[in-house]
Enzyme design. Structure first.
Site, PDB file in Angstrom:
ATOM      1  N   SER A 121      -3.439   7.947  13.167  1.00  0.00           N
ATOM      2  CA  SER A 121      -3.116   8.162  14.576  1.00  0.00           C
ATOM      3  C   SER A 121      -4.351   8.519  15.384  1.00  0.00           C
ATOM      4  CB  SER A 121      -2.070   9.271  14.713  1.00  0.00           C
ATOM      5  OG  SER A 121      -2.652  10.529  14.382  1.00  0.00           O
ATOM      6  N   GLN A 176       0.834  -1.203   0.000  1.00  0.00           N
ATOM      7  CA  GLN A 176       0.000   0.000   0.000  1.00  0.00           C
ATOM      8  C   GLN A 176       0.869   1.252   0.000  1.00  0.00           C
ATOM      9  OE1 GLN A 176      -2.375   0.361   3.563  1.00  0.00           O
ATOM     10  NE2 GLN A 176      -3.915   1.565   2.532  1.00  0.00           N
ATOM     11  N   GLY A 177       0.795   2.059  -1.036  1.00  0.00           N
ATOM     12  CA  GLY A 177       1.572   3.289  -1.143  1.00  0.00           C
ATOM     13  C   GLY A 177       0.752   4.502  -0.771  1.00  0.00           C
ATOM     14  N   TYR A 178       0.474   4.661   0.502  1.00  0.00           N
ATOM     15  CA  TYR A 178      -0.302   5.800   0.996  1.00  0.00           C
ATOM     16  C   TYR A 178       0.589   6.809   1.721  1.00  0.00           C
ATOM     17  CZ  TYR A 178      -5.102   4.069   0.125  1.00  0.00           C
ATOM     18  OH  TYR A 178      -6.285   3.672  -0.444  1.00  0.00           O
ATOM     19  N   GLU A 207     -10.562  -2.100   4.755  1.00  0.00           N
ATOM     20  CA  GLU A 207      -9.490  -2.471   5.689  1.00  0.00           C
ATOM     21  C   GLU A 207     -10.044  -2.803   7.064  1.00  0.00           C
ATOM     22  OE1 GLU A 207      -5.152  -0.727   7.099  1.00  0.00           O
ATOM     23  OE2 GLU A 207      -6.711   0.703   6.538  1.00  0.00           O
ATOM     24  N   GLU A 226      -4.834  11.070  17.200  1.00  0.00           N
ATOM     25  CA  GLU A 226      -5.160  12.481  17.044  1.00  0.00           C
ATOM     26  C   GLU A 226      -6.025  12.708  15.802  1.00  0.00           C
ATOM     27  OE1 GLU A 226      -1.697  11.980  19.607  1.00  0.00           O
ATOM     28  OE2 GLU A 226      -2.183  11.241  17.606  1.00  0.00           O
TER      29      GLU A 226
END
Length: 386
Positions: A365, A128-130, A246, A367
């Site tokens: 994250s 996965q290239g995020y 996901e 946050e």
């Protein structure tokens, strides 16, 4: 209460795993997983291809795309029984559970015909290239760029924290394809082969000793113009839809693994006498209660997903699992501070503690998840952004 059909299916998959996780495959039980993807990779790849030969990959895909077309309830049963059997972690989760459903929903017939059969057969592995150095949880800040050059996209940029890129054949990449665009606009979802001169993969060694995370550099990397999923410049919606896949039924299997870890920690507490400490005993009980709440919430969200459910789930399991790592070290006591050999051979509890420090960071994250809930679900004022 399970229906008779679902109970029959549970018995079928349980018996199949019992019959087949024997002989050469028996030694793979329990191998792999988060922080341990380096374990027996080639052997687990062979096991995954064995599963494919018997029709046990892509079980939730529609039959017309090579899957079993299982109901949501039966998909949950499959993942639960696979985890309960302590079967080895699968090597193509990103292809099977994320990209495959995304291609089924958004891909062209040609893309589906080209990629789905090889994902189902575990013949091509995906990553996965995020995330990028400046666009981790804030994915809309993507700086990797791609431009059309004749019949190909030319890609320049960098991705980071790319799980198992060093073992993968292809990478799906979120790249900015419209000059002057910002944030969610002008992004495209590209399918890019890794084995080419313009792609460099650099493994990142972790505290746990493995290197499943990678940096990926694109320097004039190329992929065919028709390997964009959805419309060019409209990739944000595709990327977000993939993240929805996901956090699907496989989270129930994750919780089976959590339950096994907790049971093992309770067994350790009984063995070393720390169970007699009232504070530790209370923490163990709270962990048990928290796991039950997590399971109930996951089932409710799958049955009737509400806005923000994915963020809530990520906050709940990420914090619970991080706390479990801390609890494991508390139960282990002084023994948890030393390694078993001079070669930095970590115990399962040390590895759990170290790896779960990342649980509240990767995949979005805490946050970012709280901002999503406060701004998009509760309608509170947006956080000031520079």
């Amino acid at each position: 209460m399970e229906s008779n059909e679902d109970a029959t299916f549970r018995a079928e998959i349980r018996q199949w795993l019992e019959d087949h996780l024997t002989g050469e495959w028996a030694a793979l039980r329990g191998l792999g997983g988060a922080g341990r993807d380096h374990e027996a990779h080639e052997e687990r790849l062979a096991w995954n291809r064995y599963l494919a030969q018997h029709g046990w990959t892509c079980v939730g895909w529609p039959v017309e795309h090579g899957g079993r077309g299982l109901s949501l309830e039966q998909q949950i049963i499959f993942h639960e029984e696979y985890a309960r059997a302590d079967a080895p972690a699968r090597v193509n989760h990103l292809g099977e559970e994320l990209l495959g459903p995304t291609l089924i929903a958004y891909g062209t017939p040609e893309q589906q015909e080209r990629f789905l059969p090889k994902i189902r057969a575990v013949e091509e592995l995906w990553c996965q290239g995020y995330s990028e150095p400046g666009a981790g949880s804030d994915l809309a800040n993507v700086a990797t760029r791609a431009r059309l050059d004749g019949g190909e996209w030319v890609i320049d940029g960098q991705k980071v924290w790319t799980s198992n890129a060093h073992e993968s054949d292809w990478i799906f990449v979120v790249a900015r394809t419209e000059a002057g665009s910002a944030r969610h606009q002008g992004l495209s979802f590209l399918l890019v082969p890794i084995d080419q001169p313009g792609v460099e993969v650099r493994p990142i060694e972790q505290l746990t000793g493995g290197s499943e995370f990678n940096e990926v550099f694109f320097t004039g990397a190329r992929t065919a113009a028709d390997l964009v999923v959805g419309e060019p410049g409209k990739g944000w919606g595709v990327a977000m839809a993939l993240l929805g896949f996901e956090r699907g039924v496989s989270t129930l299997a994750q919780q089976v693994g959590f339950a096994r870890e907790l049971d093992d920690i309770i067994a350790l507490a009984k063995a070393n006498g720390s169970i007699n400490d009232p504070v530790l005993r209370d923490r163990l009980v709270q962990a048990k209660v928290g796991l039950s709440v997590m399971h109930a919430n996951a089932l409710r969200s799958l049955d009737d997903p509400a806005e923000g459910a994915e963020s809530i789930a990520k906050l709940v399991w990420g914090n619970w699992h991080r706390d479990l790592g801390e609890l494991a070290m508390a139960v282990a006591g002084p023994a948890g501070l030393t390694v078993e050999s001079g070669d930095y051979e970590l115990s399962q509890w040390q590895r759990l503690f170290l790896f779960t420090r990342a649980d509240t960071i990767y995949g979005g994250s805490d946050e970012i998840q709280r901002n999503i809930l406060s701004e998009r679900v509760l309608g509170l004022p947006r956080e000031a952004r520079g």
